[in-house]
Design a protein around this motif. Structure first.
Motif, PDB file in Angstrom:
ATOM      1  N   VAL A 229       0.848  -1.203   0.000  1.00  0.00           N
ATOM      2  CA  VAL A 229       0.000   0.000   0.000  1.00  0.00           C
ATOM      3  C   VAL A 229       0.879   1.247   0.000  1.00  0.00           C
ATOM      4  CG1 VAL A 229      -1.830   1.213   1.270  1.00  0.00           C
ATOM      5  CG2 VAL A 229      -1.619  -1.262   1.466  1.00  0.00           C
ATOM      6  N   ASP A 230       0.513   2.193  -0.860  1.00  0.00           N
ATOM      7  CA  ASP A 230       1.173   3.507  -0.897  1.00  0.00           C
ATOM      8  C   ASP A 230       2.605   3.485  -1.425  1.00  0.00           C
ATOM      9  OD1 ASP A 230      -0.942   4.937  -0.143  1.00  0.00           O
ATOM     10  OD2 ASP A 230      -0.275   5.401   1.892  1.00  0.00           O
ATOM     11  N   HIS A 231       3.047   2.385  -1.947  1.00  0.00           N
ATOM     12  CA  HIS A 231       4.410   2.376  -2.493  1.00  0.00           C
ATOM     13  C   HIS A 231       4.467   2.954  -3.908  1.00  0.00           C
ATOM     14  CE1 HIS A 231       6.794  -0.362   0.453  1.00  0.00           C
ATOM     15  NE2 HIS A 231       6.074   0.572   1.062  1.00  0.00           N
ATOM     16  N   GLY A 232       3.263   3.234  -4.485  1.00  0.00           N
ATOM     17  CA  GLY A 232       3.244   3.985  -5.745  1.00  0.00           C
ATOM     18  C   GLY A 232       2.750   3.230  -6.965  1.00  0.00           C
ATOM     19  N   LYS A 233       1.939   2.188  -6.769  1.00  0.00           N
ATOM     20  CA  LYS A 233       1.447   1.395  -7.914  1.00  0.00           C
ATOM     21  C   LYS A 233       0.605   2.250  -8.858  1.00  0.00           C
ATOM     22  CE  LYS A 233      -0.602  -1.409  -5.029  1.00  0.00           C
ATOM     23  NZ  LYS A 233      -0.096  -1.060  -3.689  1.00  0.00           N
ATOM     24  N   THR A 234      -0.373   2.955  -8.272  1.00  0.00           N
ATOM     25  CA  THR A 234      -1.280   3.756  -9.109  1.00  0.00           C
ATOM     26  C   THR A 234      -0.514   4.875  -9.797  1.00  0.00           C
ATOM     27  OG1 THR A 234      -2.925   3.272  -7.454  1.00  0.00           O
ATOM     28  CG2 THR A 234      -3.512   4.919  -9.073  1.00  0.00           C
ATOM     29  N   THR A 235       0.386   5.515  -9.051  1.00  0.00           N
ATOM     30  CA  THR A 235       1.167   6.608  -9.639  1.00  0.00           C
ATOM     31  C   THR A 235       1.996   6.084 -10.805  1.00  0.00           C
ATOM     32  OG1 THR A 235       1.320   7.465  -7.392  1.00  0.00           O
ATOM     33  CG2 THR A 235       2.728   8.521  -9.030  1.00  0.00           C
ATOM     34  N   LEU A 236       2.539   4.897 -10.647  1.00  0.00           N
ATOM     35  CA  LEU A 236       3.356   4.325 -11.719  1.00  0.00           C
ATOM     36  C   LEU A 236       2.506   3.999 -12.954  1.00  0.00           C
ATOM     37  CD1 LEU A 236       5.971   3.201 -12.863  1.00  0.00           C
ATOM     38  CD2 LEU A 236       5.586   1.085 -11.608  1.00  0.00           C
ATOM     39  N   VAL A 326      12.196  -0.023  -7.802  1.00  0.00           N
ATOM     40  CA  VAL A 326      12.477   0.638  -6.519  1.00  0.00           C
ATOM     41  C   VAL A 326      12.047   2.095  -6.694  1.00  0.00           C
ATOM     42  CG1 VAL A 326      14.220   1.146  -4.774  1.00  0.00           C
ATOM     43  CG2 VAL A 326      14.414  -0.937  -6.155  1.00  0.00           C
ATOM     44  N   ASN A 327      10.888   2.411  -6.122  1.00  0.00           N
ATOM     45  CA  ASN A 327      10.225   3.699  -6.381  1.00  0.00           C
ATOM     46  C   ASN A 327      10.571   4.740  -5.300  1.00  0.00           C
ATOM     47  OD1 ASN A 327       8.485   5.381  -7.828  1.00  0.00           O
ATOM     48  ND2 ASN A 327       6.739   4.840  -6.515  1.00  0.00           N
ATOM     49  N   LYS A 328      10.143   5.945  -5.550  1.00  0.00           N
ATOM     50  CA  LYS A 328      10.307   7.076  -4.619  1.00  0.00           C
ATOM     51  C   LYS A 328      11.783   7.372  -4.360  1.00  0.00           C
ATOM     52  CE  LYS A 328       5.837   6.319  -2.358  1.00  0.00           C
ATOM     53  NZ  LYS A 328       4.999   6.570  -1.211  1.00  0.00           N
ATOM     54  N   MET A 329      12.590   7.197  -5.409  1.00  0.00           N
ATOM     55  CA  MET A 329      14.027   7.460  -5.275  1.00  0.00           C
ATOM     56  C   MET A 329      14.293   8.938  -5.000  1.00  0.00           C
ATOM     57  SD  MET A 329      15.981   4.862  -5.359  1.00  0.00           S
ATOM     58  CE  MET A 329      17.587   5.458  -5.860  1.00  0.00           C
ATOM     59  N   ASP A 330      13.312   9.792  -5.323  1.00  0.00           N
ATOM     60  CA  ASP A 330      13.485  11.230  -5.092  1.00  0.00           C
ATOM     61  C   ASP A 330      13.352  11.592  -3.618  1.00  0.00           C
ATOM     62  OD1 ASP A 330      10.278  12.397  -4.989  1.00  0.00           O
ATOM     63  OD2 ASP A 330      10.654  10.400  -5.722  1.00  0.00           O
ATOM     64  N   LYS A 331      12.823  10.684  -2.829  1.00  0.00           N
ATOM     65  CA  LYS A 331      12.534  11.024  -1.433  1.00  0.00           C
ATOM     66  C   LYS A 331      13.765  10.956  -0.544  1.00  0.00           C
ATOM     67  CE  LYS A 331       8.491  10.431   0.707  1.00  0.00           C
ATOM     68  NZ  LYS A 331       7.370   9.670   1.280  1.00  0.00           N
ATOM     69  N   GLU A 332      13.732  11.802   0.422  1.00  0.00           N
ATOM     70  CA  GLU A 332      14.812  11.787   1.402  1.00  0.00           C
ATOM     71  C   GLU A 332      14.753  10.450   2.159  1.00  0.00           C
ATOM     72  OE1 GLU A 332      15.837  14.641   4.911  1.00  0.00           O
ATOM     73  OE2 GLU A 332      15.105  15.800   3.166  1.00  0.00           O
ATOM     74  N   MET A 362      13.647   4.223  -9.606  1.00  0.00           N
ATOM     75  CA  MET A 362      12.806   5.192 -10.304  1.00  0.00           C
ATOM     76  C   MET A 362      12.042   6.121  -9.372  1.00  0.00           C
ATOM     77  SD  MET A 362       9.820   2.671 -11.500  1.00  0.00           S
ATOM     78  CE  MET A 362       9.218   4.029 -12.449  1.00  0.00           C
ATOM     79  N   SER A 363      11.419   7.112  -9.984  1.00  0.00           N
ATOM     80  CA  SER A 363      10.478   7.954  -9.248  1.00  0.00           C
ATOM     81  C   SER A 363       9.262   8.129 -10.135  1.00  0.00           C
ATOM     82  CB  SER A 363      11.107   9.319  -8.936  1.00  0.00           C
ATOM     83  OG  SER A 363      10.073  10.208  -8.550  1.00  0.00           O
ATOM     84  N   ALA A 364       8.200   7.435  -9.765  1.00  0.00           N
ATOM     85  CA  ALA A 364       6.976   7.509 -10.573  1.00  0.00           C
ATOM     86  C   ALA A 364       6.452   8.935 -10.544  1.00  0.00           C
ATOM     87  CB  ALA A 364       5.936   6.549 -10.016  1.00  0.00           C
ATOM     88  N   PHE A 365       6.642   9.570  -9.406  1.00  0.00           N
ATOM     89  CA  PHE A 365       6.163  10.925  -9.168  1.00  0.00           C
ATOM     90  C   PHE A 365       6.841  11.922 -10.102  1.00  0.00           C
ATOM     91  CE2 PHE A 365       5.827  14.662  -6.237  1.00  0.00           C
ATOM     92  CZ  PHE A 365       4.439  14.698  -6.199  1.00  0.00           C
ATOM     93  N   LYS A 366       8.152  11.779 -10.232  1.00  0.00           N
ATOM     94  CA  LYS A 366       8.910  12.719 -11.074  1.00  0.00           C
ATOM     95  C   LYS A 366       9.104  12.201 -12.496  1.00  0.00           C
ATOM     96  CE  LYS A 366      11.133  15.521  -7.778  1.00  0.00           C
ATOM     97  NZ  LYS A 366      12.332  16.217  -7.374  1.00  0.00           N
TER      98      LYS A 366
HETATM   99  N1  LIG Z   1       7.943  11.380  -3.595  1.00  0.00           N
HETATM  100  C1  LIG Z   1       7.327  10.449  -4.269  1.00  0.00           C
HETATM  101  N2  LIG Z   1       6.050  10.134  -3.985  1.00  0.00           N
HETATM  102  C2  LIG Z   1       5.454   9.166  -4.684  1.00  0.00           C
HETATM  103  C3  LIG Z   1       6.099   8.473  -5.720  1.00  0.00           C
HETATM  104  N3  LIG Z   1       5.242   7.554  -6.219  1.00  0.00           N
HETATM  105  C4  LIG Z   1       4.101   7.695  -5.522  1.00  0.00           C
HETATM  106  N4  LIG Z   1       4.209   8.663  -4.610  1.00  0.00           N
HETATM  107  C5  LIG Z   1       3.200   9.109  -3.663  1.00  0.00           C
HETATM  108  O1  LIG Z   1       2.901   8.055  -2.759  1.00  0.00           O
HETATM  109  C6  LIG Z   1       1.531   8.065  -2.438  1.00  0.00           C
HETATM  110  C7  LIG Z   1       0.923   6.708  -2.737  1.00  0.00           C
HETATM  111  O2  LIG Z   1       1.000   6.462  -4.113  1.00  0.00           O
HETATM  112  P1  LIG Z   1      -0.016   5.533  -4.866  1.00  0.00           P
HETATM  113  O3  LIG Z   1       0.370   5.488  -6.277  1.00  0.00           O
HETATM  114  O4  LIG Z   1      -1.421   5.896  -4.537  1.00  0.00           O
HETATM  115  O5  LIG Z   1       0.313   4.160  -4.165  1.00  0.00           O
HETATM  116  P2  LIG Z   1      -0.403   2.780  -4.348  1.00  0.00           P
HETATM  117  O6  LIG Z   1       0.651   1.759  -4.172  1.00  0.00           O
HETATM  118  O7  LIG Z   1      -1.157   2.770  -5.603  1.00  0.00           O
HETATM  119  O8  LIG Z   1      -1.350   2.759  -3.131  1.00  0.00           O
HETATM  120  P3  LIG Z   1      -2.665   1.876  -2.878  1.00  0.00           P
HETATM  121  O9  LIG Z   1      -3.531   2.048  -4.099  1.00  0.00           O
HETATM  122  O10 LIG Z   1      -3.258   2.486  -1.657  1.00  0.00           O
HETATM  123  O11 LIG Z   1      -2.175   0.491  -2.674  1.00  0.00           O
HETATM  124  C8  LIG Z   1       0.901   9.206  -3.228  1.00  0.00           C
HETATM  125  O12 LIG Z   1       0.804  10.325  -2.417  1.00  0.00           O
HETATM  126  C9  LIG Z   1       1.889   9.452  -4.346  1.00  0.00           C
HETATM  127  O13 LIG Z   1       1.880  10.761  -4.800  1.00  0.00           O
HETATM  128  C10 LIG Z   1       7.462   8.833  -6.004  1.00  0.00           C
HETATM  129  O14 LIG Z   1       8.118   8.273  -6.893  1.00  0.00           O
HETATM  130  N5  LIG Z   1       7.997   9.805  -5.257  1.00  0.00           N
END
Ligand SMILES: Nc1nc2c(ncn2[C@@H]2O[C@H](COP(=O)(O)OP(=O)(O)OP(=O)(O)O)[C@@H](O)[C@H]2O)c(=O)[nH]1
Length: 717
Positions: A229-236, A326-332, A362-366
């Motif tokens: 959860v929240d590791h960034g699946k949807t964002t990716l 390996v996501n969220k590489m941009d994060k501290e 990677m950074s799905a966010f960026k």
């Molecule tokens: N800084 C940063 N934040 C990220 C990145 N990818 C995702 N996030 C943030 O992490 C949070 C969770 O991302 P989601 O994509 O919703 O994660 P998920 O795994 O789909 O979560 P669930 O659907 O709840 O299982 C969101 O606030 C995103 O903006 C990233 O690469 N960098």
């Protein structure tokens, strides 16, 4: 009376249905459309306009045979009676394009009868052989041989063989006839035919033909994104879609249909748009394995978490290659090394460390690292050599389905083989229909869809379920038959016991050689117990059958555990934990065996006994009656006799007894003697008095209640 369809007549006479219909209107003959049939009288009238010269030949049966002779050699040459594959065409008309009427048969039969008659010696008395009637309709379920069909049609085998020869098919009486030929022959004899689908014939496997290796072409990989959860699946998923799908498609609207395709370096990849392993596994539990590659998303700042492990286990159970993002590489605090280190425990060892697993930072966010991920996916897909046959009958899986108010049942299908076309007849799960319209992931209407393509279709009779498989049939009738038979089978199966593995039938399945490995999901209160239990179970080996732990976890048994167990045909063991409400419901509906224990050796004992077929029977207590103590008598050498009155049910000599005083159980034991007056009896019924002594117990008082019970063996559930 002979009849033929308008389009058949038009074709035969080198004109159009439209012209024929127009002429019929001029003649004040009302017809609906080109499929309407016209009688022989009408044909005669039509011939006056469309075939004046041949009118007499075409309209009557008298010249039929002669004409057949004239036309046949040509037909044999150009094979006009045969289909592409050398089989005769399904519908065949006589040389004038008319379906052979039953009347015609009768005439022929008559002629043959005469022939027979002539051959007989004049001196022999004429024996009138009873001529069996040709049935108006026959049904069959299994493949028919020539002689089977002859029997059904009340004809001689030679007659069938001759007919086949006239159609250009050489056959002997034991030859199997394919369905097309049976239909064609029956048509020739004016007999309606229906192939009944027997319930066993509802598996798609029966209809899937082996692909010619020469027809196989590369197909896009189907990718599922999983992770905690929240590791960034949807964002990716969004990041991939936005960078790739809308690129170059100004204003292109991407529609959510449950899956989408992206193009990378001229090659396509298909992403299932439902992140998470629950969707992945629930599909697998329906027997559908659509995913070719799993992307495991792990947040670099969080590392491996419980659902990361679950996702790994789900992918491993499905034997699907894993790429780690390996996501969220941009994060501290991002620490990819830690992620790598943690994942080695689950046999995901990076290539840099001598392993085989691909890791992409990677950074799905960026939107960083997306291209590398796609490149790696392409690489793995090449290694996997994913192929399909676009020429095959379309086959695949339902990704999503729902009822739309306007459109009716709507289903997103993922093609796994073949090409699906608009107006194809298709069986989907336990329903069927004709593809009315197809829309792709960009919301565009398409006429055809090939392997690994997701499309949304309308035209089904009811809503299928995600994970259901579909198959296209060459004709609508067959699709209807198979669809209806599947529905019936589904209803029956739902009524009967499920075939899922349970502790109680382990031995049976092992004995029948159906089971070589028992899959187990373990949930425990603490990691230590889960591990201890797992390692003890893995050591069990009974007659070469061993235990495979497909998942261990800490905490209550969740719905996802049940779904995983269901998909992998596993047993769930709860150690000091209980299933939550959703898990209970899921276990019931998925018929997953959940065993709850508090002592490790009991678990081992139970599984071992089950494997050896030595599970102790389960007994349940059943209260059979009650008696009230009204008087007591003390007799030396015997003890206290309770003079009692049976108030409910009955008391039997061999029942157990409980002595209850003021609502509290004082003693539980066995009846020693049971008498009516001076006689020993086997049982005493309600409203009768009796004398009772209890084995090794004499403290009986007036007013006490004697409760009689028996232990009954119950079926395990
Ligand atoms: N800084 C940063 N934040 C990220 C990145 N990818 C995702 N996030 C943030 O992490 C949070 C969770 O991302 P989601 O994509 O919703 O994660 P998920 O795994 O789909 O979560 P669930 O659907 O709840 O299982 C969101 O606030 C995103 O903006 C990233 O690469 N960098």
């Amino acid at each position: 009376m002979s009849k033929m369809r308008i389009y058949e007549y038009a074709k035969q006479n080198k004109t159009t249905s439209k012209e024929v219909i127009q002429h019929l209107k001029d003649l004040n003959i009302d017809v609906k459309n080109h499929m309407s049939t016209v009688s022989i009288e009408t044909i005669v009238k039509l011939d006056e306009k469309f075939a004046p010269k041949q009118q007499s030949n075409k309209s009557t049966n008298s010249n039929h045979n002669q004409q057949q002779h004239q036309n046949r050699p040509n037909q044999a040459k150009n094979g006009s009676n045969r289909g592409k594959n050398g089989k005769p065409n399904r519908k065949r008309n006589d040389q004038n394009g008319r379906r052979n009427p039953q009347q015609q048969n009768k005439n022929k039969k008559h002629q043959n009868g005469n022939k027979r008659h002539h051959n007989k010696s004049a001196s022999k008395p004429q024996q009138q052989k009873p001529v069996k009637e040709t049935p108006s309709k026959i049904t069959y379920s299994d493949t028919l041989t020539v002689s089977d069909l002859a029997g059904k049609l009340n004809k001689g085998t030679s007659e069938i063989i001759k007919k086949l020869m006239s159609l250009g098919v050489m056959a002997n009486k034991n030859q199997d006839l394919d369905d097309d030929t049976v239909e064609l022959l029956c048509d020739e004899f004016g007999v309606e035919v229906e192939k009944e689908i027997i319930l066993e014939d509802t598996d798609f496997d029966k209809y899937l033909k082996e692909d010619n290796p020469a027809d196989l072409v590369e197909r896009p990989a189907v990718v599922t994104i999983m992770g905690h959860v929240d590791h960034g699946k949807t964002t990716l998923l969004d990041a991939i879609r936005h960078t790739k799908v809308t690129e170059g498609e100004a204003g292109g609207i991407t529609q959510h249909i449950g899956a989408y395709q992206v193009e990378n370096d001229g090659k396509k990849l298909t992403f299932l748009d439902t992140p998470g392993h629950a969707a992945f596994t629930s599909m697998r539990s329906r027997g559908a394995q659509v995913t070719d590659i799993a992307v495991l998303v792990v947040a670099a700042d969080d590392g491996v978490m419980p659902q990361t492990v679950e996702a790994i286990n789900h992918a491993k159970a499905a034997d699907v290659p894993i790429i780690v993002a390996v996501n969220k590489m941009d994060k501290e605090g991002a620490n990819p090394d830690r992620v790598m280190q943690e994942l080695t425990e689950y046999e995901l060892v990076p290539e840099d460390w001598g392993g085989k697993t691909i890791f992409v930072n990677m950074s799905a966010f960026k939107l960083e690292g997306i291209d590398s991920l796609l490149e790696m996916l392409q690489l793995v897909s090449e290694i996997e050599e994913l192929k399909a046959n676009p020429k095959a009958a379309a086959f695949g899986t339902v990704i999503e389905a729902q009822l739309d108010k306007g459109k009716g049942p709507v289903a997103t299908l993922l093609l796994q083989n073949g090409t699906l076309h608009v107006s194809d007849s298709v069986v989907v799960g336990n329903t069927f229909g004709r593809v009315r319209a197809m829309v792709n992931d960009e919301g565009r209407r398409v006429q055809a869809a090939g392997p690994s393509t997701p499309v949304e279709i309308t035209g089904l009779n009811s809503v299928p379920q995600a994970g259901d498989q579909f198959l296209v049939f060459s004709d609508e009738k067959k699709a209807r038959q198979v669809g209806e038979a599947r529905e019936e089978k589904h209803i029956r199966e739902n009524r009967s016991e499920s075939s899922k593995v349970s502790i109680d039938d382990l031995f049976e399945q092992i004995k029948q050689g159906e089971m070589k490995e028992i899959n187990v999901v373990i949930k425990a209160d603490v990691q230590g117990s889960a591990e201890a239990l797992a390692s003890s179970l893995e050591k069990i080996d009974v007659e070469g059958v061993n235990i495979k732990i497909i998942h261990t976890g800490v905490g209550a048994i969740k719905e996802s555990d049940i779904i995983l167990a269901s998909a992998s045909n596993a047993i769930v063991i709860g150690f000091n934990v209980r299933p939550d409400t959703n898990a209970k419901k899921a276990a019931e509906s998925e018929k997953v065996d959940v065993r709850l224990h508090r002592v490790i050796y009991k678990v081992i004992e139970e599984i071992e006994s089950a494997m050896k077929g030595m599970l102790d029977p389960v007994y349940q207590e059943k209260v059979i009656g009650q008696a009230e103590v009204r008087e007591t008598f003390k007799v030396s050498k015997i003890g206290t006799i309770a003079g009692s009155y049976v108030t409910d049910g009955k008391i039997t000599r061999d029942s157990g007894v409980r002595l209850i005083r003021d609502g509290v159980v004082q003693f539980e034991g066995e009846i020693d003697t049971l008498k009516r007056f001076k006689d020993d009896v086997k049982e005493v019924a309600k409203n009768y008095e009796c004398g009772v002594t209890i084995k090794n117990f004499n403290d009986i008082k007036e007013g006490d209640i004697l409760e009689a019970f028996v232990m009954e063996e119950i079926e395990r559930t």
